[in-house]
Design an enzyme around this catalytic site. Structure first.
Site, PDB file in Angstrom:
ATOM      1  CG  ASP A 116      50.959  13.534  19.411  1.00  0.00           C
ATOM      2  OD1 ASP A 116      52.017  13.586  18.751  1.00  0.00           O
ATOM      3  OD2 ASP A 116      50.912  13.801  20.613  1.00  0.00           O
TER       4      ASP A 116
ATOM      5  CG  ASP B  41      48.600  17.777  31.335  1.00  0.00           C
ATOM      6  OD1 ASP B  41      49.425  17.017  30.765  1.00  0.00           O
ATOM      7  OD2 ASP B  41      47.593  18.225  30.763  1.00  0.00           O
TER       8      ASP B  41
ATOM      9  CG  HIS C 122      49.751  15.267  27.938  1.00  0.00           C
ATOM     10  ND1 HIS C 122      49.592  16.619  28.162  1.00  0.00           N
ATOM     11  CD2 HIS C 122      50.621  15.170  26.912  1.00  0.00           C
ATOM     12  CE1 HIS C 122      50.337  17.294  27.307  1.00  0.00           C
ATOM     13  NE2 HIS C 122      50.976  16.440  26.546  1.00  0.00           N
TER      14      HIS C 122
ATOM     15  CD  GLU D 126      45.933  17.429  27.215  1.00  0.00           C
ATOM     16  OE1 GLU D 126      46.626  17.074  28.190  1.00  0.00           O
ATOM     17  OE2 GLU D 126      46.212  18.429  26.531  1.00  0.00           O
TER      18      GLU D 126
HETATM   19  C1  GLP Z   1      53.045  17.537  23.447  1.00  0.00           C
HETATM   20  C2  GLP Z   1      53.185  16.198  22.738  1.00  0.00           C
HETATM   21  C3  GLP Z   1      53.701  15.121  23.687  1.00  0.00           C
HETATM   22  C4  GLP Z   1      54.937  15.626  24.398  1.00  0.00           C
HETATM   23  C5  GLP Z   1      54.617  16.882  25.169  1.00  0.00           C
HETATM   24  C6  GLP Z   1      55.796  17.432  25.950  1.00  0.00           C
HETATM   25  O1  GLP Z   1      51.917  17.583  24.229  1.00  0.00           O
HETATM   26  N1  GLP Z   1      51.937  15.773  22.190  1.00  0.00           N
HETATM   27  O2  GLP Z   1      53.975  13.940  22.949  1.00  0.00           O
HETATM   28  O3  GLP Z   1      55.415  14.623  25.269  1.00  0.00           O
HETATM   29  O4  GLP Z   1      54.177  17.862  24.237  1.00  0.00           O
HETATM   30  O5  GLP Z   1      56.628  18.158  25.114  1.00  0.00           O
HETATM   31  P1  GLP Z   1      58.046  18.697  25.526  1.00  0.00           P
HETATM   32  O6  GLP Z   1      58.996  17.571  25.373  1.00  0.00           O
HETATM   33  O7  GLP Z   1      58.320  19.813  24.553  1.00  0.00           O
HETATM   34  O8  GLP Z   1      57.943  19.180  26.925  1.00  0.00           O
END
Ligand code: GLP
Length: 260
Positions: free
Chosen positions: A67, A136, A138, A143
């Site tokens: 993404d 959440d 995802h 989402e």
């Molecule tokens: C963002 C990314 C996800 C990732 C999430 C959690 O939303 N698009 O791919 O898994 O953050 O990030 P973190 O590892 O910093 O908690």
């Protein structure tokens, strides 16, 4: 699904890196699906260390990132282009033309998303997709409410995700509201999935994803539908798992056994 519970973040990262190395040892020209966020940082650091020590070669690897934020140019410090370059790509030998990251600045998002899907297919599909998880539940930027068969598309971020990611930006208002993201269906098409999660803020999401019902309200739960998914967590992220002892028992008994 295999659930691996490691002592801490460092061990979680090393186990995930080993899985990547195993894939590359059997298929040196593998297609890797890359994730961003703070969780996979240790995994990338370990891969860089292994590369510098001569234990892994990325010269034939192709990558696709999950993404990107809409509106952030590739040189923006919070863009996922920048993140990947800083933390991984500039330290290893993946040919630049083999690196694919969704564009956050295209003038035609639907056409770009279609192209991205087509490019993944042209490269033979993703062999191993690395995933993190949002608080959440995802995966990528899928989402709650995202179709479990969704493909790469534009997505509006949830309030929870904007709040979570605000820590990386100077002001909450600077967090982009839209992202371009592989869909849940795109992710499920990968031949293998590895999801990493660390810390108590992820315990609830992991419990829902691994042991809850498969639901578009927790898009990570879709990995239950995948035939070759591994979830690697540290003790804190495993705190909400009711079958924890069983997962530990399976893993302890596993060493020489083939993967199931
Ligand atoms: C963002 C990314 C996800 C990732 C999430 C959690 O939303 N698009 O791919 O898994 O953050 O990030 P973190 O590892 O910093 O908690």
């Amino acid at each position: 699904m295999e659930v691996v519970i490691k002592r801490d973040y460092d061990q979680m990262s090393k186990a995930a890196a080993q899985l990547v190395v195993d894939v590359l040892n059997t298929k040196p020209n593998a297609v890797l699906g890359m994730a961003t966020g703070s969780t996979p940082l240790g995994l990338y650091q370990e891969l860089v260390r292994l590369y510098k020590a001569g234990h892994v070669d990325f010269s034939r690897v192709t990558t696709f990132n999950l993404d990107e934020y809409v509106g952030l140019p590739a040189n923006h410090p919070q863009s996922y282009h920048y993140f990947m370059r800083e933390h991984f790509f500039q330290h290893v030998n993946i040919p630049q033309h083999n690196i694919n990251i969704p564009s956050g600045t295209t003038s035609n998002y639907p056409a770009f998303c279609q192209w991205y899907e087509g490019r993944i297919a042209e490269c033979g599909g993703i062999d191993l997709q690395i995933l993190g998880i949002g608080s959440d539940g995802h995966i990528a930027f899928n989402e709650p409410g995202s179709s479990l068969s969704s493909r790469t598309r534009l997505k509006t971020l949830s309030k929870q995700t904007i709040d979570d990611n605000a820590r990386f930006f100077e002001r909450r208002e600077s967090v982009p509201v839209y992202a371009i993201t592989m869909g849940v269906g795109t992710i499920l098409d990968a031949r293998r999935l590895v999801l990493v999660a660390s810390g108590k803020t992820k315990a609830k999401a992991i419990a829902h994803a691994v042991e809850g019902p498969v639901t578009s309200m927790v898009t990570a739960s879709a990995i239950q539908l995948h035939r070759d998914a591994t979830v690697i967590v540290d003790g804190e992220a495993a705190a909400g798992l009711t079958m924890r002892e069983y997962y530990e028992f399976i893993y302890a008994a596993k060493p020489a056994a083939p993967r199931a």
